[in-house]
Design a protein around this motif. Structure first.
Motif, short mmCIF file in Angstrom:
data_model
loop_
_atom_site.label_atom_id
_atom_site.label_comp_id
_atom_site.label_asym_id
_atom_site.label_seq_id
_atom_site.Cartn_x
_atom_site.Cartn_y
_atom_site.Cartn_z
N ARG A 29 0.84 -1.21 0.00
CA ARG A 29 0.00 0.00 0.00
C ARG A 29 0.87 1.26 0.00
O ARG A 29 0.49 2.28 -0.57
CB ARG A 29 -0.96 -0.01 1.20
N ALA A 73 1.85 1.71 -3.51
CA ALA A 73 0.71 2.21 -4.31
C ALA A 73 0.38 3.67 -4.00
O ALA A 73 -0.32 4.32 -4.76
CB ALA A 73 -0.51 1.34 -4.07
N LEU A 80 -1.22 4.47 -1.18
CA LEU A 80 -2.44 4.47 -0.36
C LEU A 80 -2.11 4.67 1.12
O LEU A 80 -2.99 4.94 1.92
CB LEU A 80 -3.21 3.16 -0.56
N PRO A 132 -1.44 8.40 -5.54
CA PRO A 132 -1.61 7.13 -6.28
C PRO A 132 -1.75 7.37 -7.79
O PRO A 132 -1.22 6.62 -8.60
CB PRO A 132 -2.89 6.55 -5.69
N MET A 188 -3.33 -2.01 -9.48
CA MET A 188 -3.44 -2.81 -8.26
C MET A 188 -4.70 -3.67 -8.28
O MET A 188 -5.76 -3.22 -8.70
CB MET A 188 -3.45 -1.89 -7.04
N PHE A 240 -7.05 -5.99 -5.68
CA PHE A 240 -7.28 -6.25 -4.25
C PHE A 240 -7.89 -7.63 -4.04
O PHE A 240 -8.46 -8.21 -4.96
CB PHE A 240 -8.25 -5.20 -3.68
#
Lengths: 340, 262
Positions: A47, A50, A52, A72, A79, A81
């Motif tokens: 994360r 990314a 985030l 991001p 990405m 999830f």
């Protein structure tokens, strides 16, 4: 400089330090897996890459560019999830096209690109359907197609196969590997499943308690774990204290040391084998057994120390409980591991 | 099959139970006399009387306005507040929840008297009755709107969808209103319809705040009850149809989104 570089990354949530001085690099085109148990920090690192999560300290470089403080959107990363995260109000086509529309790609190009992606993930004919009309595996394929449609610089996969049944998982593992090879897209994969990591990865980074415990190729990690944790997490190692290992082989060993032995490295015989100075030989009795597909896992006992031995299930002949067996283990397969 | 039949019977019985009073009210409003078993003297004079009375038309227009305006205002306020809470300040959610639950504990009459005593002498637009009523109804329906939006945001896993949209290149505001809001729209519509019926059926707040300055259809009906039974029946039918139209309008919002549902 490597394609992706994490330099001395620290990340804390309040007083809880989740990442402790992580430094690692990923080469262009590699498929790298961050492996570890829940709560070890692997998803947090992903994360952070990314954008985030903000890192508490440290730097992240992507293709030589410092992206530590970029949003991001600016990082141009794809990405996927665990929970698919498809937009329920958009069709398969619209989901895949979403990122391209955000990039203001011309309509004709979007159509062409979406068509390619749909074919790549084998979802032809499903373009007009909505996520709720698809199975879990199909939804995850849409998520995969959506994330690569924008031609990201890196593809991040955060436990994407955890919610999918075993058969589909294998199919998707194959698909992910194909995409990585075909498109040459640098991929960072997060999982807690060591088998999945072994199948997919070029390099595995094993995480434990916010730190990298060990890094290396899958075979290296499997055959040469350096710590007790690595040995217990990768494969089904017998982790024995020095004292117990000494009891099994009938020789004195330092009680403070630990030894890791893979269950499939034992040679089992009904009669004593000829002596070899590169191996240990000893007797053990069968305590119990479990069938693991094509492998029989025996629990044996030698001098009151229990350990596992895997034998390929080639015939219907089973060793009986209480039966005496002669075992041989090569010295090189008895790995001394750090107890940390 | 048997279960289907019994379900149909139950639904029919409930429909009859709900529709009979309305049907009888309608019949009562289109006949001059009802002294025997069957009514006699068909007439539309009560409807003509209503629709030629500018006082009634003004009251009806006001009712429609105060049934729609506060709901739109409250929906926009709650959505914007939830956008800030979900995207930027998740920690504020608990405070928001407490604030939005307070109106549950306030009686309508207390709310109305408090607003009136505080704002009656305030400068325009605060002392304007429409403004006061809109604000009062916003407060009254706030818990229902908030809870509905919150539950629906949780159901669609809004933070995760927002993160996905951001990674795909969308801005936070765009992601919220393009992705999240369409997904929670059915829930918003349900709470809007609930709010419409609550506001439309209110008499305490509108009577206390509006008084003689701001006559609404409810107050008009109250006065008509003492003059003519047929006229008040005609008025009830008109009010019912008005509520139905507003509900249909709100519901069409949901249907507009239906094509993109599963």
């Amino acid at each position: 400089m490597s394609y992706i570089q994490f330099q001395n990354i620290h990340k804390s949530f309040g007083s809880n330090e989740v990442l402790k001085d992580i430094t690692l690099s990923v080469e262009r085109g590699q498929l790298v897996t961050l492996l570890g148990p829940s709560g070890c920090g692997k998803s947090t690192l992903l994360r952070c890459l990314a954008g985030l999560e903000e890192v508490t300290s440290g730097k992240i470089f992507l293709d030589g560019e410092n992206i530590t403080n970029k949003s991001p959107k600016e990082r141009k990363i794809g990405m996927v999830f665990q929970q698919y995260s498809l937009f329920p109000n958009l069709s398969v086509y619209e989901n895949i096209a979403f990122g391209l529309k955000m990039k203001k790609v011309p309509k004709e190009e979007i159509e062409q690109r979406v068509k390619e992606m749909v074919e790549m993930v084998d979802l032809g004919g499903k373009e007009r359907e909505y996520p709720g009309q698809l199975s879990g595996g199909q939804q995850q394929r849409v998520a995969l197609a959506r994330s690569i449609a924008t031609e990201p610089r890196v593809l991040l996969l955060d436990e994407p196969l955890s919610a999918i049944d075993a058969k589909l998982r294998k199919e998707l593992q194959k698909r992910i590997r194909e995409i990585n090879k075909t498109l040459g897209i640098t991929t960072v994969f997060v999982t807690h499943d060591q088998d999945e990591a072994m199948i997919l990865s070029d390099i595995i980074h094993l995480f434990h308690d916010g730190r990298i415990e060990q890094s290396g190729k899958p075979t290296e990690l499997y055959t040469a774990p350096k710590t007790k944790f690595a040995a217990s997490f990768i494969g089904s190692y017998n982790i024995l204290s020095g004292a117990d290992f000494g009891k099994i082989i009938g020789q004195e060993r330092n009680a403070k040391k630990s030894f890791a032995i893979r269950p499939e490295t034992f040679a089992v015989s009904l009669s004593p084998l000829s002596h070899n100075e590169n191996s240990y030989q000893f007797e053990a009795t069968v305590d119990s057994h479990i069938l693991h597909g094509n492998v029989l896992r025996y629990t044996l006992c030698a001098n009151e120390v229990a350990f596992h031995v895997d034998v390929l299930f080639r015939s219907f002949q089973l060793f009986e409980n209480g039966q005496k067996l002669y075992l041989t283990i090569e010295k090189k397969n008895c790995l001394e591991v750090s107890t940390l | 099959m048997k279960q289907k039949k019994s379900s149909a019977v139950i639904i029919i019985v409930i429909c009859i139970y709900l529709l009979v009073p309305l049907l009888l009210t309608f019949l009562y409003s289109v006949f001059q006399q009802w002294n025997d078993i069957l009514p006699s003297g068909f007439t539309t004079q009560y409807y003509q009387q209503l629709f030629t009375d500018t006082r009634f038309l003004t009251a009806l227009a006001r009712t429609v306005l105060i049934s729609i305006l506060p709901i739109l205002v409250c929906t926009v306020i709650v959505l914007l507040a939830m956008y800030v809470v979900v995207v930027y300040l998740p920690g504020l959610d608990k405070i928001m929840q407490i604030l939005c639950m307070i109106p549950y504990a306030i009686q309508g009459v207390i709310l109305a008297v408090s607003i009136l005593s505080l704002y009656a002498d305030a400068p325009e637009p605060f002392s304007d009755r429409l403004f006061m009523l809109t604000a009062a109804y916003c407060v009254m329906i706030l818990p229902y709107m908030y809870q509905s939006v919150k539950n629906n945001l949780s159901a669609v896993n809004a933070p995760c969808l927002l993160e996905t949209a951001q990674i795909l290149g969308a801005g936070k505001l765009h992601a919220f209103f393009r992705i999240i809001v369409p997904n929670i729209l059915p829930g918003i519509v349900i709470s809007m319809m609930l709010s419409v019926s609550m506001v439309f059926g209110d008499f305490v707040i509108v009577n206390t705040i509006g008084g003689s300055y701001f006559e609404t259809a409810q107050m008009y009906l109250y006065k008509t009850l003492f003059t003519s039974g047929q006229l008040s029946s005609a008025l009830i039918v008109v009010l019912f149809l008005t509520t139905l139209l507003i509900s249909a309008g709100v519901f069409s919002l949901k249907n507009r989104n239906k094509s993109s549902e599963r």
